[in-house]
Design a protein around this motif. Structure first.
Motif, mmCIF file in Angstrom:
data_model
loop_
_atom_site.group_PDB
_atom_site.id
_atom_site.type_symbol
_atom_site.label_atom_id
_atom_site.label_comp_id
_atom_site.label_asym_id
_atom_site.label_seq_id
_atom_site.Cartn_x
_atom_site.Cartn_y
_atom_site.Cartn_z
ATOM 1 N N CYS A 1 36.704 54.766 48.057
ATOM 2 C CA CYS A 1 37.954 54.325 48.687
ATOM 3 C C CYS A 1 39.127 54.569 47.736
ATOM 4 C CB CYS A 1 37.867 52.841 49.048
ATOM 5 S SG CYS A 1 39.405 52.227 49.786
ATOM 6 N N PRO A 2 40.143 55.294 48.195
ATOM 7 C CA PRO A 2 41.271 55.603 47.315
ATOM 8 C C PRO A 2 42.147 54.395 46.977
ATOM 9 C CG PRO A 2 41.724 56.361 49.539
ATOM 10 C CD PRO A 2 40.299 55.883 49.530
ATOM 11 N N TYR A 3 41.957 53.277 47.656
ATOM 12 C CA TYR A 3 42.787 52.098 47.414
ATOM 13 C C TYR A 3 42.219 51.181 46.336
ATOM 14 C CZ TYR A 3 45.023 53.855 51.531
ATOM 15 O OH TYR A 3 45.669 54.682 52.414
ATOM 16 N N LEU A 4 40.987 51.447 45.891
ATOM 17 C CA LEU A 4 40.417 50.685 44.789
ATOM 18 C C LEU A 4 40.872 51.307 43.477
ATOM 19 C CD1 LEU A 4 38.590 49.662 47.111
ATOM 20 C CD2 LEU A 4 36.734 49.617 45.470
ATOM 21 N N GLU A 5 41.288 50.464 42.550
ATOM 22 C CA GLU A 5 41.706 50.941 41.230
ATOM 23 C C GLU A 5 40.488 51.513 40.502
ATOM 24 O OE1 GLU A 5 44.865 50.045 39.542
ATOM 25 O OE2 GLU A 5 45.749 49.101 41.299
ATOM 26 N N ASP A 6 40.662 52.676 39.881
ATOM 27 C CA ASP A 6 39.546 53.385 39.242
ATOM 28 C C ASP A 6 38.891 52.611 38.107
ATOM 29 O OD1 ASP A 6 39.741 55.574 40.923
ATOM 30 O OD2 ASP A 6 41.141 56.628 39.604
ATOM 31 N N ASP A 7 39.666 51.879 37.337
ATOM 32 C CA ASP A 7 39.132 51.215 36.146
ATOM 33 C C ASP A 7 38.751 49.754 36.392
ATOM 34 O OD1 ASP A 7 41.761 50.500 36.558
ATOM 35 O OD2 ASP A 7 42.279 50.465 34.430
ATOM 36 N N VAL A 8 38.602 49.367 37.654
ATOM 37 C CA VAL A 8 38.282 47.984 38.002
ATOM 38 C C VAL A 8 36.833 47.907 38.496
ATOM 39 C CG1 VAL A 8 38.870 46.051 39.524
ATOM 40 C CG2 VAL A 8 40.675 47.473 38.554
ATOM 41 N N ARG A 9 36.109 46.906 38.026
ATOM 42 C CA ARG A 9 34.701 46.742 38.405
ATOM 43 C C ARG A 9 34.550 46.386 39.874
ATOM 44 N NH1 ARG A 9 31.285 43.108 34.391
ATOM 45 N NH2 ARG A 9 30.164 43.087 36.339
ATOM 46 N N LEU A 10 33.491 46.931 40.476
ATOM 47 C CA LEU A 10 33.086 46.554 41.827
ATOM 48 C C LEU A 10 31.716 45.914 41.688
ATOM 49 C CD1 LEU A 10 33.348 46.422 44.867
ATOM 50 C CD2 LEU A 10 32.641 48.815 44.995
ATOM 51 N N ASN A 11 31.690 44.584 41.738
ATOM 52 C CA ASN A 11 30.482 43.804 41.481
ATOM 53 C C ASN A 11 29.667 43.578 42.745
ATOM 54 O OD1 ASN A 11 31.191 43.072 38.641
ATOM 55 N ND2 ASN A 11 32.906 42.073 39.663
ATOM 56 N N ILE A 12 28.428 43.176 42.547
ATOM 57 C CA ILE A 12 27.533 42.766 43.624
ATOM 58 C C ILE A 12 27.230 41.278 43.435
ATOM 59 C CG2 ILE A 12 25.232 43.036 44.652
ATOM 60 C CD1 ILE A 12 27.009 45.457 45.115
ATOM 61 N N ASP A 13 27.541 40.467 44.454
ATOM 62 C CA ASP A 13 27.298 39.020 44.442
ATOM 63 C C ASP A 13 27.888 38.333 43.214
ATOM 64 O OD1 ASP A 13 26.007 39.081 46.900
ATOM 65 O OD2 ASP A 13 24.040 39.396 46.012
ATOM 66 N N PHE A 14 29.030 38.846 42.764
ATOM 67 C CA PHE A 14 29.710 38.242 41.619
ATOM 68 C C PHE A 14 31.184 38.621 41.668
ATOM 69 C CE2 PHE A 14 31.484 38.615 37.337
ATOM 70 C CZ PHE A 14 31.259 37.336 36.864
ATOM 71 N N LEU A 15 32.041 37.670 41.313
ATOM 72 C CA LEU A 15 33.457 37.937 41.149
ATOM 73 C C LEU A 15 33.942 37.092 39.978
ATOM 74 C CD1 LEU A 15 35.845 39.501 42.437
ATOM 75 C CD2 LEU A 15 36.421 37.388 43.625
ATOM 76 N N GLY A 16 34.455 37.762 38.972
ATOM 77 C CA GLY A 16 34.936 37.054 37.794
ATOM 78 C C GLY A 16 36.163 36.202 38.103
ATOM 79 N N ASP A 17 36.581 35.412 37.134
ATOM 80 C CA ASP A 17 37.714 34.525 37.354
ATOM 81 C C ASP A 17 39.034 35.101 36.845
ATOM 82 O OD1 ASP A 17 37.091 34.348 34.690
ATOM 83 O OD2 ASP A 17 37.046 32.162 34.606
ATOM 84 N N LYS A 18 38.996 36.324 36.325
ATOM 85 C CA LYS A 18 40.210 36.986 35.837
ATOM 86 C C LYS A 18 40.507 38.211 36.702
ATOM 87 C CE LYS A 18 40.539 34.677 31.813
ATOM 88 N NZ LYS A 18 40.608 33.304 32.146
ATOM 89 N N PRO A 19 41.778 38.394 37.088
ATOM 90 C CA PRO A 19 42.146 39.570 37.880
ATOM 91 C C PRO A 19 42.119 40.821 36.992
ATOM 92 C CG PRO A 19 43.995 38.022 37.681
ATOM 93 C CD PRO A 19 42.883 37.487 36.881
ATOM 94 N N LEU A 20 41.905 41.890 37.465
ATOM 95 C CA LEU A 20 41.647 42.365 38.797
ATOM 96 C C LEU A 20 40.163 42.715 38.872
ATOM 97 C CD1 LEU A 20 42.920 43.363 41.576
ATOM 98 C CD2 LEU A 20 43.162 45.545 40.466
ATOM 99 N N GLU A 21 39.471 42.253 39.903
ATOM 100 C CA GLU A 21 38.064 42.585 40.144
ATOM 101 C C GLU A 21 37.814 42.641 41.634
ATOM 102 O OE1 GLU A 21 34.803 40.595 38.318
ATOM 103 O OE2 GLU A 21 35.682 40.681 36.324
ATOM 104 N N TYR A 22 36.759 43.387 41.986
ATOM 105 C CA TYR A 22 36.285 43.474 43.356
ATOM 106 C C TYR A 22 34.832 43.005 43.397
ATOM 107 C CZ TYR A 22 40.070 46.963 43.384
ATOM 108 O OH TYR A 22 41.264 47.608 43.235
ATOM 109 N N GLY A 23 34.418 42.506 44.552
ATOM 110 C CA GLY A 23 33.036 42.088 44.706
ATOM 111 C C GLY A 23 32.559 42.268 46.137
ATOM 112 N N ILE A 24 31.263 42.495 46.272
ATOM 113 C CA ILE A 24 30.624 42.567 47.584
ATOM 114 C C ILE A 24 29.518 41.517 47.596
ATOM 115 C CG2 ILE A 24 29.294 43.984 49.188
ATOM 116 C CD1 ILE A 24 30.626 46.442 47.880
ATOM 117 N N TYR A 25 29.582 40.636 48.579
ATOM 118 C CA TYR A 25 28.601 39.559 48.732
ATOM 119 C C TYR A 25 27.847 39.745 50.042
ATOM 120 C CZ TYR A 25 30.986 36.811 45.124
ATOM 121 O OH TYR A 25 31.525 36.358 43.952
#
Length: 143
Positions: A15-39
Motif C-alpha cells: 500500500c503506497p499510503y503506509l510509511e516505508d520505515d514504519v513497522r507493520l505488526n501482527i497482533d501488536f501495536l506499540g504505545d509510541k507513534p507511528l506504528e501499524y498493526g493487524i489484529y
C-alpha cells in the motif's frame, strides 16, 4: 503453509499510503507513534458449505494505527484522511482483483471493508485509529 494473517500483512506492505520505515505488526501495536498493526478478529470462519465439500470462508481482522495526536486540526485531519486513502486503495485493488495471496486451495474473492476508519483511543501525544475488514475466500476441498 503461510498463514492468512501473514498474507494479509504482505498485501498491505504494497500500500503506497503506509510509511516505508514504519513497522507493520501482527497482533501488536506499540504505545509510541507511528506504528501499524493487524489484529485477528473472532469470527465464524465458515460462511457457506457446499455439497462437494468446498467452503466459502472469511477471515476477519482489524487494521490499526498508532498516530501522533495533538490539538492541531491539521494533524487530526491527516490522521483521518489516511483511512480515506486506505479505503480508496482497497477498493481499487478489489476492482482490479488484487487480493492477498493465499496458499493451498484457498482463493480470495474480495476484501470487504466492514467499518470506516475511526478513532478508538486517544491520549496526549498519540491516538489509535482502526478499521475492520474481512477477507472472503473459497477453500476447495479435493476430498
Amino acid at each position: 503453509m503461510k498463514s492468512i494473517i501473514e498474507s494479509v500483512r504482505e498485501y498491505f506492505l504494497d500500500c503506497p499510503y503506509l510509511e516505508d520505515d514504519v513497522r507493520l505488526n501482527i497482533d501488536f501495536l506499540g504505545d509510541k507513534p507511528l506504528e501499524y498493526g493487524i489484529y485477528t478478529e473472532p469470527i465464524n470462519p465458515i460462511i457457506k458449505r457446499y455439497v462437494d465439500g468446498d467452503e466459502l470462508k472469511q477471515f476477519g481482522f482489524i487494521f490499526t494505527t498508532r498516530n501522533y495526536m495533538s490539538g492541531d486540526l491539521v494533524t487530526q485531519l491527516e490522521n483521518s484522511a489516511f483511512f480515506d486513502d486506505l479505503i480508496e486503495w482497497i477498493q481499487e485493488q478489489n476492482y482490479m482483483k488484487v487480493f492477498p495471496i493465499l496458499e493451498g486451495d484457498r482463493h480470495p474473492t474480495k476484501l470487504e471493508i466492514v467499518t470506516n476508519g475511526y478513532l478508538s483511543s486517544a491520549d496526549t501525544g498519540s491516538s489509535q485509529y482502526q478499521i475492520q475488514m474481512r477477507l472472503v475466500y473459497m477453500e476447495v476441498n479435493n476430498g
